[in-house]
Design an enzyme around this catalytic site. Structure first.
Site, PDB file in Angstrom:
ATOM      1  N   TRP A 113      27.360  49.012  44.032  1.00  0.00           N
ATOM      2  CA  TRP A 113      28.695  48.414  44.147  1.00  0.00           C
ATOM      3  C   TRP A 113      28.627  47.016  44.739  1.00  0.00           C
ATOM      4  O   TRP A 113      27.932  46.766  45.711  1.00  0.00           O
ATOM      5  CB  TRP A 113      29.588  49.277  45.059  1.00  0.00           C
ATOM      6  CG  TRP A 113      29.998  50.572  44.451  1.00  0.00           C
ATOM      7  CD1 TRP A 113      29.700  51.022  43.200  1.00  0.00           C
ATOM      8  CD2 TRP A 113      30.788  51.594  45.062  1.00  0.00           C
ATOM      9  NE1 TRP A 113      30.256  52.263  43.000  1.00  0.00           N
ATOM     10  CE2 TRP A 113      30.927  52.642  44.124  1.00  0.00           C
ATOM     11  CE3 TRP A 113      31.408  51.739  46.308  1.00  0.00           C
ATOM     12  CZ2 TRP A 113      31.651  53.809  44.393  1.00  0.00           C
ATOM     13  CZ3 TRP A 113      32.121  52.891  46.584  1.00  0.00           C
ATOM     14  CH2 TRP A 113      32.242  53.917  45.628  1.00  0.00           C
ATOM     15  N   GLU A 163      52.469  53.882  50.824  1.00  0.00           N
ATOM     16  CA  GLU A 163      52.310  55.297  51.170  1.00  0.00           C
ATOM     17  C   GLU A 163      52.142  55.518  52.673  1.00  0.00           C
ATOM     18  O   GLU A 163      52.161  56.653  53.137  1.00  0.00           O
ATOM     19  CB  GLU A 163      51.083  55.889  50.451  1.00  0.00           C
ATOM     20  CG  GLU A 163      51.267  56.109  48.966  1.00  0.00           C
ATOM     21  CD  GLU A 163      50.937  54.887  48.126  1.00  0.00           C
ATOM     22  OE1 GLU A 163      50.929  53.767  48.671  1.00  0.00           O
ATOM     23  OE2 GLU A 163      50.689  55.052  46.922  1.00  0.00           O
ATOM     24  N   THR A 173      55.908  52.515  44.857  1.00  0.00           N
ATOM     25  CA  THR A 173      54.714  51.673  44.753  1.00  0.00           C
ATOM     26  C   THR A 173      54.946  50.731  43.572  1.00  0.00           C
ATOM     27  O   THR A 173      55.741  51.049  42.678  1.00  0.00           O
ATOM     28  CB  THR A 173      53.458  52.514  44.476  1.00  0.00           C
ATOM     29  OG1 THR A 173      53.646  53.159  43.214  1.00  0.00           O
ATOM     30  CG2 THR A 173      53.238  53.565  45.544  1.00  0.00           C
ATOM     31  N   LYS A 186      30.674  47.509  39.485  1.00  0.00           N
ATOM     32  CA  LYS A 186      29.568  48.471  39.494  1.00  0.00           C
ATOM     33  C   LYS A 186      28.436  47.907  38.656  1.00  0.00           C
ATOM     34  O   LYS A 186      28.439  47.999  37.442  1.00  0.00           O
ATOM     35  CB  LYS A 186      30.048  49.829  38.965  1.00  0.00           C
ATOM     36  CG  LYS A 186      31.159  50.393  39.829  1.00  0.00           C
ATOM     37  CD  LYS A 186      31.655  51.739  39.361  1.00  0.00           C
ATOM     38  CE  LYS A 186      32.890  52.131  40.130  1.00  0.00           C
ATOM     39  NZ  LYS A 186      34.161  51.707  39.553  1.00  0.00           N
TER      40      LYS A 186
HETATM   41  P1  ADP Z   1      50.947  48.803  45.644  1.00  0.00           P
HETATM   42  O1  ADP Z   1      52.248  49.296  45.252  1.00  0.00           O
HETATM   43  O2  ADP Z   1      50.332  47.725  44.807  1.00  0.00           O
HETATM   44  O3  ADP Z   1      49.981  49.863  46.082  1.00  0.00           O
HETATM   45  P2  ADP Z   1      51.152  48.077  48.397  1.00  0.00           P
HETATM   46  O4  ADP Z   1      51.907  46.943  48.946  1.00  0.00           O
HETATM   47  O5  ADP Z   1      51.399  49.423  48.885  1.00  0.00           O
HETATM   48  O6  ADP Z   1      51.392  47.973  46.890  1.00  0.00           O
HETATM   49  O7  ADP Z   1      49.626  47.678  48.439  1.00  0.00           O
HETATM   50  C1  ADP Z   1      48.667  48.391  49.122  1.00  0.00           C
HETATM   51  C2  ADP Z   1      47.320  47.820  48.817  1.00  0.00           C
HETATM   52  O8  ADP Z   1      47.227  46.449  49.180  1.00  0.00           O
HETATM   53  C3  ADP Z   1      46.214  48.485  49.605  1.00  0.00           C
HETATM   54  O9  ADP Z   1      45.823  49.705  49.007  1.00  0.00           O
HETATM   55  C4  ADP Z   1      45.126  47.426  49.560  1.00  0.00           C
HETATM   56  O10 ADP Z   1      44.374  47.483  48.363  1.00  0.00           O
HETATM   57  C5  ADP Z   1      45.895  46.139  49.581  1.00  0.00           C
HETATM   58  N1  ADP Z   1      45.922  45.602  50.941  1.00  0.00           N
HETATM   59  C6  ADP Z   1      46.860  45.785  51.880  1.00  0.00           C
HETATM   60  N2  ADP Z   1      46.544  45.132  53.014  1.00  0.00           N
HETATM   61  C7  ADP Z   1      45.361  44.517  52.796  1.00  0.00           C
HETATM   62  C8  ADP Z   1      44.497  43.683  53.574  1.00  0.00           C
HETATM   63  N3  ADP Z   1      44.788  43.320  54.811  1.00  0.00           N
HETATM   64  N4  ADP Z   1      43.350  43.252  53.005  1.00  0.00           N
HETATM   65  C9  ADP Z   1      43.045  43.582  51.740  1.00  0.00           C
HETATM   66  N5  ADP Z   1      43.816  44.344  50.955  1.00  0.00           N
HETATM   67  C10 ADP Z   1      44.955  44.817  51.465  1.00  0.00           C
END
Ligand code: ADP
Length: 543
Positions: free
Chosen positions: A443, A329, A182, A438
């Site tokens: 929210w 993940e 990540t 918040k």
């Molecule tokens: P990181 O390592 O930052 O978690 P990822 O590429 O795994 O990188 O990112 C996942 C996150 O990206 C998700 O948990 C979400 O918050 C955001 N995300 C992914 N797809 C979308 C989407 N279509 N719209 C909004 N947020 C998204």
């Protein structure tokens, strides 16, 4: 009573066998560093991947060893995607947009033994190479400059390998095939280890008609990097179904991408909204220049797609944006915004509202959302933290027992994303748990406010953050980048979004900025904004 069915192992070698038998003459095109196009077929790709397996074994790579790649999207990277898991080893894609300190931590923590590196990325690689105990570094060259000291030439390794020594390994489907960290926006980067089975099932599910719809007649261009979240699994999905693959290499500027989309008659492409926003500007300025009549789907994910962008492509250029949500993940695709029949038959406005959401779960991905009162109803309103489970969702992180808090007691993965789920099972992402505002115990979704602001014709980008507030704990603050040669006042922007929100949701202030800082994956770097503007209302209160 047990069924009497073979215990067939779902592995990448099984996908390779199929590709070898069925997809040999399908093409793979890459834009090289010098901008010329390299073309070959699956037959040549598979032959070279097999030789890479033989070469890696000769170098001593054994079962379970981690082999890193530090490469753009191109055909040699695809060969590594196929060969490393087929050698019984683990493909570890290193994200070249990370800081060298993170990269040395990640490669060290993963215990990478070998690295395959693009020559054009050598200067970046050099910055952390010595901090990691790589036994072999293999360079994918793009010039005839001498090889860096102590490295091996990728092409020479393949030339010296004897394809007849390749054997299809008997791999157990739960064995690790690929590893991806990540990006560490939530603490130290954590390693996700995808199994062969997870990748096969992810490929099967994401190819389906109601998901991405990738088939043997598709031509797929993954703009999303192979060094982050496995290019959303597209290289493997294409391998499984025999789709033509197009790789943009390092040339990710909108004109280069548009040129490839037209030239290679791409039918499906995938990337983050930043890429598509840039491309939309070029298309708007040159509405007749590009023949994109073959392009059926533009998949967007990674961060929220502004509804104005989805409508802009559709209305002005007849191009379909398909929204998807995922995470490292989840290997990484979780939901896809293909319309269920009720929406497909509904009026256009309803379709747009649906398409702006993040989509419905892929087959076998199960979702639920929870707030302090328990699981929230699927009413499209109630917000809660999204929890997921399924056959390609991480059950833990590599060598990180401390990260067990990311999982619920009954084994679901806690995503850290705040969502509302509607009656169709479609997610609407409201925020990352840490970014949600918040205000007075309620929210507010920063994503919803950002999307609305980005619908204003003068706004190029908008990020909304929680700023501390003496009375309400937090209040929304919008940071806005205006389009070149456009002007707007804060009041004008607030008036523009006012009809869409309850009064207390509206930002109390709007600050203009020249740009919004981004993470390695192109998302707004809200931590930096919060550092800069977090005390905005408190300071204002004092003055
Ligand atoms: P990181 O390592 O930052 O978690 P990822 O590429 O795994 O990188 O990112 C996942 C996150 O990206 C998700 O948990 C979400 O918050 C955001 N995300 C992914 N797809 C979308 C989407 N279509 N719209 C909004 N947020 C998204």
């Amino acid at each position: 009573m047990r069924g009497l069915i073979m215990d067939f192992q779902l592995t990448i070698p099984a996908m390779l066998r199929r590709a070898e038998q069925l997809h040999h003459d399908r093409e793979i095109a890459t834009r090289l560093a010098d901008k010329s196009i390299h073309r070959y077929t699956y037959r040549e790709m598979i032959s070279r991947a097999k030789r890479l397996v033989v070469a890696l074994k000769k170098l001593g790579v054994a079962d379970g060893d981690r082999v890193a790649t530090f490469c753009w999207n191109h055909y040699q990277h695809l060969e590594a995607y196929v060969a490393i898991p087929c050698a019984g080893a683990v493909l570890h894609t290193l994200n070249l947009r990370l800081h060298p300190n993170d990269l040395s931590y990640i490669a060290g923590h993963a215990g990478d033994r070998v690295a395959i590196v693009d020559e054009v990325l050598w200067d970046l690689f050099k910055e952390f190479r010595d901090q990691v105990r790589f036994e072999h570094v293999i360079v994918v060259r793009s010039s005839d400059r001498p090889l860096p000291e102590g490295t091996l030439d990728y092409e020479a390794l393949l030339a010296a390998a004897d394809e007849s020594q390749f054997v299809y390994a008997e791999i157990e489907e739960h064995q690790a095939a690929a590893m991806c960290y990540t990006s560490g926006t939530t603490g130290m980067p954590k390693g996700v280890l995808a199994s062969h089975r997870a990748i096969v099932l992810h490929s099967l599910a994401s190819g389906m008609t109601d998901t991405l719809g990738v088939g043997s007649c598709s031509t797929v261009m993954a703009v999303v990097p192979m060094f982050h979240a496995n290019a959303w699994g597209l290289p493997y999905t294409c391998l499984l179904v025999g789709a033509k693959q197009v790789f943009p290499g390092q040339h990710l500027d909108p004109p280069s991408l548009l040129d490839l989309l037209v030239r290679e008659r791409v039918t499906i492409t995938a990337g983050v909204p930043t890429i598509w926003l840039g491309m939309l500007e070029i298309l708007d300025a040159n509405p007749k220049k590009y023949d994109l009549s073959k392009l059926r789907t533009i998949v967007t994910g990674g961060s929220a797609a502004p509804p104005s962008m989805i409508a802009g492509y559709q209305e002005r250029h007849g191009l379909h944006i398909l929204h998807s949500w995922g995470m490292t993940e989840l290997c990484p695709v979780g939901t896809i915004g293909t319309m269920p029949h009720r929406i497909a038959e509904a009026p256009r406005e309803e379709q747009y509202a649906f398409r702006a959401k993040q989509g419905r779960p892929c087959p076998f991905v199960e979702v639920r959302a929870r707030n302090e009162n328990g699981l929230v109803p699927w009413d499209g309103q109630s917000m809660g933290e999204l929890e997921v489970r399924g056959p390609w969702i991480a059950s833990g992180y590599y060598d990180r027992p401390d990260a067990a808090t990311s999982f619920t007691e009954d084994g679901w993965f806690r995503t850290g994303d705040i969502v509302a789920i509607d009656r169709f099972g479609c997610l609407q992402l409201q925020d990352r748990a840490k970014d949600v505002i918040k205000s007075g115990g309620e929210w507010i979704s920063s994503v919803a406010l950002e999307n609305a602001l980005m619908g204003h014709p003068a706004v190029a980008e908008a990020a909304v953050i929680p700023a501390n507030h003496p009375k309400w704990a937090e209040r929304p603050l919008a940071i806005v980048v205006l389009k070149k040669e456009r002007t707007a006042t804060p009041l004008e922007l607030i008036d523009f979004i006012r009809p869409q929100f309850a009064k207390w949701w509206l930002p109390d202030a709007i600050e203009f900025a020249a740009e919004i800082p981004r993470t390695s994956a192109g998302k707004f770097l809200k931590t930096a904004l919060r550092e800069k503007y977090g005390a905005y209302y408190e300071q204002k209160d004092k003055t």
